[in-house]
Design an enzyme around this catalytic site. Structure first.
Site, PDB file in Angstrom:
ATOM      1  N   HIS A 132       3.968   1.411   2.315  1.00 18.77           N
ATOM      2  CA  HIS A 132       5.123   0.633   1.830  1.00 18.77           C
ATOM      3  C   HIS A 132       5.853   1.414   0.731  1.00 18.77           C
ATOM      4  O   HIS A 132       7.081   1.414   0.658  1.00 18.77           O
ATOM      5  CB  HIS A 132       4.667  -0.711   1.260  1.00 18.77           C
ATOM      6  CG  HIS A 132       4.047  -1.652   2.260  1.00 18.77           C
ATOM      7  ND1 HIS A 132       2.789  -2.182   2.108  1.00 18.77           N
ATOM      8  CD2 HIS A 132       4.510  -2.153   3.426  1.00 18.77           C
ATOM      9  CE1 HIS A 132       2.517  -2.986   3.121  1.00 18.77           C
ATOM     10  NE2 HIS A 132       3.529  -2.982   3.936  1.00 18.77           N
ATOM     11  N   HIS A 183       0.842  -1.199   0.000  1.00 25.88           N
ATOM     12  CA  HIS A 183       0.000   0.000   0.000  1.00 25.88           C
ATOM     13  C   HIS A 183       0.881   1.255   0.000  1.00 25.88           C
ATOM     14  O   HIS A 183       2.123   1.151  -0.086  1.00 25.88           O
ATOM     15  CB  HIS A 183      -0.995  -0.012   1.167  1.00 25.88           C
ATOM     16  CG  HIS A 183      -0.373  -0.320   2.510  1.00 25.88           C
ATOM     17  ND1 HIS A 183       0.624   0.442   3.067  1.00 25.88           N
ATOM     18  CD2 HIS A 183      -0.609  -1.325   3.396  1.00 25.88           C
ATOM     19  CE1 HIS A 183       0.950  -0.054   4.245  1.00 25.88           C
ATOM     20  NE2 HIS A 183       0.238  -1.133   4.466  1.00 25.88           N
TER      21      HIS A 183
HETATM   22  P1  AMP Z   1       3.892  -4.834   7.112  1.00 29.11           P
HETATM   23  O1  AMP Z   1       3.845  -5.190   5.670  1.00 29.11           O
HETATM   24  O2  AMP Z   1       2.573  -4.416   7.687  1.00 29.11           O
HETATM   25  O3  AMP Z   1       4.617  -5.850   7.961  1.00 29.11           O
HETATM   26  O4  AMP Z   1       4.775  -3.525   7.209  1.00 29.11           O
HETATM   27  C1  AMP Z   1       6.036  -3.440   6.611  1.00 29.11           C
HETATM   28  C2  AMP Z   1       6.669  -2.136   6.998  1.00 29.11           C
HETATM   29  O5  AMP Z   1       5.802  -1.072   6.628  1.00 29.11           O
HETATM   30  C3  AMP Z   1       6.927  -1.963   8.502  1.00 29.11           C
HETATM   31  O6  AMP Z   1       8.148  -1.274   8.670  1.00 29.11           O
HETATM   32  C4  AMP Z   1       5.780  -1.105   8.948  1.00 29.11           C
HETATM   33  O7  AMP Z   1       6.062  -0.329  10.092  1.00 29.11           O
HETATM   34  C5  AMP Z   1       5.599  -0.220   7.731  1.00 29.11           C
HETATM   35  N1  AMP Z   1       4.260   0.359   7.694  1.00 29.11           N
HETATM   36  C6  AMP Z   1       3.079  -0.289   7.554  1.00 29.11           C
HETATM   37  N2  AMP Z   1       2.063   0.578   7.580  1.00 29.11           N
HETATM   38  C7  AMP Z   1       2.602   1.814   7.746  1.00 29.11           C
HETATM   39  C8  AMP Z   1       2.081   3.133   7.853  1.00 29.11           C
HETATM   40  N3  AMP Z   1       0.791   3.391   7.786  1.00 29.11           N
HETATM   41  N4  AMP Z   1       2.961   4.147   8.016  1.00 29.11           N
HETATM   42  C9  AMP Z   1       4.300   3.930   8.084  1.00 29.11           C
HETATM   43  N5  AMP Z   1       4.844   2.716   7.987  1.00 29.11           N
HETATM   44  C10 AMP Z   1       4.015   1.672   7.825  1.00 29.11           C
END
Ligand code: AMP
Length: 284
Positions: free
Chosen positions: A43, A40
């Protein structure tokens, strides 16, 4: 050069070596962006930050079974590999590593990495073994890639601090770069799990950011307890029926905070809307 997709360690090493010694013809630097896919806007911002700091950007897509609890959403976690690849490539990602579970946890795998103190509070208290799973996969990805930089989001603020501690204590030569929480037009922190929310759920979830922002604006004039109660009461009034936790802690080390020294405070929340667990945090 278009993005290169690799699915095993040998492919990863070959691709990194080619990129490091390739067209740049220099000791090119590498930044890694670990994700669980369902790519999204947030990312994409991580990729942009990686690109700003390093010559080569490696994204990883791996839904890590080790960080999910028994009754959590591992089996229904959203998957959209083809679309993910397009989005990551369009932001300038050079390599995408998409290992399967056997590649990461082969037969005989028997290791876990733990940062026990920081992992015992907030989300760690509610999701036992979650951060152990996170630390283990992140350690593997950092060592497998030899990345110079790794980018993580402040949305998962506790995770970010745990990873910083992990890298420091294990002397892994990788610099951790944070990015601020990315929010949608209603202020809701973007998350792959937002896909689970129906329209009614979303209308409720849209209150989260307003409430915590309000708490941040009034923090100076209130004691800790009143701020926490303000947030909890407003959550309940807005239709959030299940609050996992609302806590205020020091932003630099997650220590508990007292009314005598309210500086460097951060508010951390986790709530359930229907069965979907949402987290958020804000500097006070
Ligand atoms: P995930 O795919 O949810 O495991 O997230 C992968 C990376 O994206 C991690 O470093 C999360 O902290 C970051 N991340 C996910 N959502 C957000 C967001 N809304 N704002 C900032 N970083 C995000």
């Amino acid at each position: 050069m278009s993005v290169e997709i690799v699915r095993d360690l040998r492919g990863l090493h070959t691709s990194i070596a080619r990129h490091r010694n390739g067209p740049l013809n220099t000791a090119a630097s590498l930044a890694i962006v670990p994700t669980m896919g369902a790519i999204h806007k947030a990312h994409e911002k991580l990729i942009i930050e990686a690109k700003r700091n390093a010559d080569i950007v490696l994204a990883t897509i791996f839904v890590n079974p080790m960080q999910f609890g028994e009754n959590e959403d591992f089996n229904k976690y959203p998957k959209s590999e083809e679309e993910d690849i397009k989005r990551l490539e369009s932001k300038g990602c050079n390599i995408i590593y998409i290992p399967n579970v056997e590649t990461i946890y082969p037969d005989g795998f028997d290791l876990s990495i733990n940062v026990p103190k920081l992992s015992s509070i907030l989300c760690g208290k509610k999701r036992p073994a979650h951060f152990e799973g996170v630390c283990t996969i992140v350690t593997k990805l950092l060592l497998q890639s030899g990345a110079d930089y790794a980018v993580f989001g402040e949305k998962d603020y506790q995770q970010l601090l745990i990873i910083k501690r992990l890298v420091k204590n294990l002397d892994i030569p990788c610099q951790i770069l944070p990015i601020e929480t990315v929010r949608d037009e209603n202020g809701l922190a973007i998350s792959s799990r937002n896909q689970y929310l129906n329209t009614e759920n979303r209308n409720i979830a849209n209150n989260i950011n307003k409430i915590i922002k309000n708490a941040a604006n009034n923090y100076k004039n209130k004691d800790i307890e009143s701020t926490i109660n303000f947030v909890k009461n407003n959550f309940l009034d807005s239709g959030i029926k299940k609050i996992d936790y609302v806590e205020i802690r020091k932003g630099e080390n997650l220590d508990v905070i007292s009314n005598n020294d309210k500086s460097n405070a951060r508010l951390f929340i986790a709530v359930y809307i229907n069965d979907t667990r949402l987290i958020d945090n804000i500097k006070l």
